[in-house]
Design a protein around this motif. Structure first.
Motif, PDB file in Angstrom:
ATOM      1  N   TYR A  79       0.811  -1.219   0.000  1.00 55.34           N
ATOM      2  CA  TYR A  79       0.000   0.000   0.000  1.00 55.34           C
ATOM      3  C   TYR A  79       0.842   1.266   0.000  1.00 55.34           C
ATOM      4  O   TYR A  79       0.452   2.291  -0.547  1.00 55.34           O
ATOM      5  N   ARG A  80       2.062   1.174   0.603  1.00 56.23           N
ATOM      6  CA  ARG A  80       2.859   2.401   0.727  1.00 56.23           C
ATOM      7  C   ARG A  80       3.784   2.626  -0.464  1.00 56.23           C
ATOM      8  O   ARG A  80       4.140   3.759  -0.758  1.00 56.23           O
ATOM      9  N   ASP A  81       4.228   1.538  -1.090  1.00 51.44           N
ATOM     10  CA  ASP A  81       5.210   1.708  -2.171  1.00 51.44           C
ATOM     11  C   ASP A  81       4.959   0.706  -3.306  1.00 51.44           C
ATOM     12  O   ASP A  81       5.750  -0.217  -3.534  1.00 51.44           O
ATOM     13  N   PRO A  82       3.869   0.895  -4.043  1.00 50.39           N
ATOM     14  CA  PRO A  82       3.545  -0.040  -5.128  1.00 50.39           C
ATOM     15  C   PRO A  82       4.633  -0.110  -6.210  1.00 50.39           C
ATOM     16  O   PRO A  82       4.756  -1.132  -6.887  1.00 50.39           O
ATOM     17  N   ILE A  83       5.437   0.972  -6.318  1.00 50.06           N
ATOM     18  CA  ILE A  83       6.510   0.937  -7.342  1.00 50.06           C
ATOM     19  C   ILE A  83       7.560  -0.114  -6.953  1.00 50.06           C
ATOM     20  O   ILE A  83       8.010  -0.901  -7.790  1.00 50.06           O
ATOM     21  N   LEU A  84       7.923  -0.128  -5.675  1.00 52.69           N
ATOM     22  CA  LEU A  84       8.873  -1.144  -5.197  1.00 52.69           C
ATOM     23  C   LEU A  84       8.299  -2.548  -5.406  1.00 52.69           C
ATOM     24  O   LEU A  84       8.999  -3.463  -5.864  1.00 52.69           O
ATOM     25  N   ILE A  85       7.027  -2.696  -5.079  1.00 48.80           N
ATOM     26  CA  ILE A  85       6.380  -4.005  -5.236  1.00 48.80           C
ATOM     27  C   ILE A  85       6.438  -4.444  -6.707  1.00 48.80           C
ATOM     28  O   ILE A  85       6.801  -5.580  -7.021  1.00 48.80           O
ATOM     29  N   ARG A  86       6.111  -3.523  -7.594  1.00 48.93           N
ATOM     30  CA  ARG A  86       6.117  -3.867  -9.026  1.00 48.93           C
ATOM     31  C   ARG A  86       7.525  -4.279  -9.475  1.00 48.93           C
ATOM     32  O   ARG A  86       7.700  -5.262 -10.192  1.00 48.93           O
ATOM     33  N   LYS A  87       8.511  -3.527  -9.017  1.00 48.05           N
ATOM     34  CA  LYS A  87       9.901  -3.842  -9.410  1.00 48.05           C
ATOM     35  C   LYS A  87      10.329  -5.206  -8.870  1.00 48.05           C
ATOM     36  O   LYS A  87      11.028  -5.964  -9.539  1.00 48.05           O
ATOM     37  N   MET A  88       9.891  -5.512  -7.644  1.00 52.02           N
ATOM     38  CA  MET A  88      10.229  -6.819  -7.052  1.00 52.02           C
ATOM     39  C   MET A  88       9.645  -7.952  -7.893  1.00 52.02           C
ATOM     40  O   MET A  88      10.330  -8.933  -8.197  1.00 52.02           O
TER      41      MET A  88
END
Lengths: 375, 96
Positions: free
Chosen positions: A187-196
């Motif tokens: 919820y806080r950092d969807p960009i990091l999640i997507r990159k992971m």
């Protein structure tokens, strides 16, 4: 009966096998392999990660001998017990230190049992992401092809290889990030999640492609635990957004070579089974638990669309008195074997905490009571 | 990988005959006539369609049965490659 991969192949194509119900298990714990074969596995220290395996294969003769030895022992185990394939996996390309060690209480105990640290991740921020030593796909290819060549040389006639991905799409992301930091970052950092998911998904789909291209690979398995007793760990929407597209790419890379894709995933996934069958395109589902998602129920609901594998409950393998257990296994065969599309095996894996007596009797029942009508 | 197409259908009826053979464990395997309603090719050839003239057609095939679960009707059954070939050639009684 001699090994015949056609047994399992037929099941994965939703046909009746030629003679008896085949066996399918994700893997067997090293302690079980040692107990059955009477030999010690010795290559563990060289297979901590892809990086350490690659270093070892660059001329460490002791390491190479150990790896050849262990693959030989693994093949002996599966051959002796009546499997028609040997699973083959590579060391993790995503090494991590956020694990906890505890004493093992299993029947065939190991020195320590490793658990995931749910509160701490190797990668919790974008900075961690940039600093992490991501694997080089060429290293993965090199290590897999070495292990594959060793296995092919030892493989008895009639057997094939089923590679196992080193963890799944969701698993590796959650392991690297830790469950709690992962849940916050969703919820806080969807960009990091997507990159992971991109990093892990690209790596695993490349690995699937490399494996499926190999002639003696008969099918591919991904282990990707996505749920618990009552449902998936993520909402179906999040699974559709982040996880399924990468799993689908893995499946496509295997289907390109006409080979089936097996998904091992713990948890009650009924709510997303249509996504897994229609969108991701899996050919078989493995991992069942009687109290929450029993194999007999999944066979009835989904058995005309995908193969159903294993499902002999881990608790019953571990604790049920043998006479009761025999009737229980026969009951599973009676419900799941008619018409084909079913392979007998443990609900999760041949873990070091199950009773060997029960495990071996399950296979014996499969060989006798699991025989199909003669043609 | 060998890819031979196989027709599948649903078992409608099983007629057990008196003829049997014994296996090495002393189990008796009875010769049975299976009446099967054809519906599709197996997933091995996912893009292949069963010819319309064969859809829902009933064929008679032989199977030797021993255990209780062998006698279930309403379940899917897969014809062998030879049986599939014969059916595609128009033979529907494969018991002779």
């Amino acid at each position: 009966m001699r090994p015949n991969f056609e047994r399992l192949s037929a099941v994965l194509f939703l046909e009746e096998p030629p003679d008896r119900v085949p066996f399918y298990d994700l893997f067997a714990d090293p302690e079980v392999v040692e107990a059955i074969t009477g030999e010690h596995l010795i290559a563990g220290p060289y297979l901590g990660s892809i990086h350490s395996a690659k270093v070892a294969l660059k001329g460490d003769q002791k390491a190479i001998r150990a790896i050849r030895h262990d693959i030989g022992v693994q093949i002996k185990f599966y051959y002796k017990l009546g499997y028609d394939y040997v699973p083959l996996s590579i060391p993790t390309p995503f090494p991590r230190t956020n694990i906890l060690l505890a004493d093992d209480t299993a029947l065939l105990r190991r020195s320590k049992r490793a658990w995931q640290n749910e509160y701490k991740g190797m990668i919790e921020t974008r900075e961690d992401f940039e600093n992490y030593q991501w694997p080089d796909p060429m290293d993965i290819q090199e290590v897999f092809l070495f292990l594959y060549d060793v296995a092919v040389k030892e493989l008895p006639k009639g057997m094939m290889i089923i590679p196992l991905t080193p963890g799944g799409v969701l698993e590796n992301v959650m392991w690297l990030m830790g469950t709690v930091p992962f849940a916050k970052a969703l919820y806080r950092d969807p960009i990091l999640i997507r990159k992971m998911f991109e990093k892990v998904g690209e790596t695993l789909s490349f690995y699937c492609k490399v494996c499926a291209e190999c002639e003696m690979v008969g099918a591919m398995t991904m282990g990707d635990d996505m749920g618990f007793r009552s449902g998936p760990m993520l909402s179906p929407e999040k699974l559709r957004e982040y996880v399924f597209p990468w799993q689908k790419r893995c499946v496509e890379n295997v289907h390109k070579h006409g080979k089936p894709f097996i998904l091992h995933s713990c948890g009650n996934l009924k709510i997303v089974m249509n996504d897994l069958i229609n969108y991701v395109g899996i050919d078989a589902k493995h991992s069942f638990e009687d109290v929450a998602y029993p194999v007999t129920e999944y066979k009835e609901l989904f058995g005309d669309r995908i193969a159903i594998l294993g499902g002999v409950d881990m608790d019953k393998l571990s604790r049920m008195p043998i006479d009761q257990f025999k009737d229980y296994v026969k009951g599973i065969i009676r419900k799941c074997a008619p018409g084909g599309g079913y392979a007998l095996g443990c609900g999760n894996s041949v873990a070091n905490y199950i009773k060997l007596e029960n495990y071996l009797v399950m296979l014996e029942i499969g060989k006798k009571y699991g025989r199909y009508p003669l043609r | 990988m060998v890819c031979v197409r196989r027709i599948q259908g649903i078992v409608q009826e099983i007629i057990r005959t008196d003829e049997f053979k014994e296996d090495e464990d002393g189990n008796k395997w009875y010769k049975c006539i299976f009446i099967v309603k054809l519906d599709r090719f197996s997933k091995r050839t996912p893009n292949e369609e069963l010819p319309a003239r064969l859809k829902n057609e009933k064929v008679r095939i032989v199977r030797w049965c021993c255990f209780d679960w062998h006698y279930k009707t309403g379940i899917r059954i897969t014809l062998t490659p030879n049986e599939t070939k014969a059916v595609l050639e128009g033979r529907l009684d494969l018991t002779r």
